[in-house]
Enzyme design. Structure first.
Site, short mmCIF file in Angstrom:
data_model
loop_
_atom_site.label_atom_id
_atom_site.label_comp_id
_atom_site.label_asym_id
_atom_site.label_seq_id
_atom_site.Cartn_x
_atom_site.Cartn_y
_atom_site.Cartn_z
N HIS A 3 0.85 -1.18 0.00
CA HIS A 3 0.00 0.00 0.00
C HIS A 3 0.89 1.24 0.00
CE1 HIS A 3 -3.58 -2.39 1.01
NE2 HIS A 3 -2.76 -3.09 1.78
N SER A 49 6.30 -20.42 14.34
CA SER A 49 5.06 -19.74 14.71
C SER A 49 5.19 -18.21 14.71
CB SER A 49 4.60 -20.21 16.09
OG SER A 49 5.55 -19.90 17.07
#
Length: 247
Positions: free
Chosen positions: A154, A185
């Site tokens: 963006h 993780s």
């Protein structure tokens, strides 16, 4: 007076990536046919994610993802039958699903059809793949819980994120993850990862990582030594009592 540089000039591509488009057409299922906005999206060009065809596709993908949670092991006789049924369902909306793939529920995709999963892919709970551009994942890749693979970009400038016509501006960058990688993780992947890499828990990958890297936090800790893949693994596991533990 020269115009000020913007994030658009730095990150956005000016033409379509024909090589990537051809890869998608040859290797991925369910992709749009001759869709200019989709081709711009995966190529890293500016596109409008709120265009109706893309918005409808994302909403359909949300339904696929929710329905994936309807599988119940009690409805199958063996773990193999259960795993096969889940993999075959994933093939209905993901671009390519390699043999041996197993994904814990829930999983989250933007589109699904822009993702290529190699053989023996495994993901623990809460895998997120925002596949606005193409995500290519090699063979034998393992993901811990809450792994995110993120292609969207963006503009930094707020006035570029929404046009005067209230159109959203977005671009995306393709991501490739090599063979035999372990993504631990809570790591976030926003760049390419080479073969045989370990990405530590909570790491943020924003720049390309070379083969055989141990990456922790935001940097490479060491280059791992290549192992002898011809080593007699069966004998080694027997020596350590692995097969005894399975009785």
């Amino acid at each position: 007076m020269a115009s000020k540089s913007t994030s658009l000039q730095k990150y956005v591509k000016l033409e379509k990536n024909q090589k990537l488009i051809e890869f998608a057409k040859e290797n991925l299922n369910h992709i749009p046919s001759d869709d200019n906005n989709w081709e711009r999206m995966i190529s890293g060009m500016l596109y409008n994610p709120e265009a109706e065809n893309l918005a409808i596709t994302r909403m359909k993908t949300r339904d696929f993802q929710l329905d994936y949670g309807n599988f119940r092991f009690r409805d199958y006789k063996t773990t193999d039958e259960y795993s096969t049924a889940k993999r075959e369902y994933l093939e209905t909306f993901i671009g390519h699903v390699g043999e041996g793939t197993f994904m814990e529920y829930p999983v989250y995709f933007d589109y699904g059809f822009n993702t290529y999963l190699g053989k023996n892919f495994y993901s623990n709970f809460n895998l997120t793949i925002l596949d606005c551009s193409i995500v290519k994942i090699g063979d034998n890749v393992l993901c811990g819980p809450n792994v995110s693979i993120l292609t969207p970009l963006h503009p930094i400038e707020p006035y570029l994120r929404l046009t005067p016509r209230k159109e959203v501006l977005e671009s995306a960058k393709p991501i490739t993850i090599g063979n035999n990688c372990w993504l631990c993780s809570n790591c976030s992947i926003m760049a390419n990862v080479g073969n045989n890499c370990v990405i530590g828990a909570n790491s943020i990958v924003s720049k390309d990582i070379p083969d055989n890297s141990l990456f922790l936090g935001n940097k490479i800790i060491k280059i791992l030594e290549e192992t002898d893949t011809n080593e007699n693994i069966e004998a080694l596991l027997k020596e350590y009592g692995f097969y005894d533990s399975r009785k």
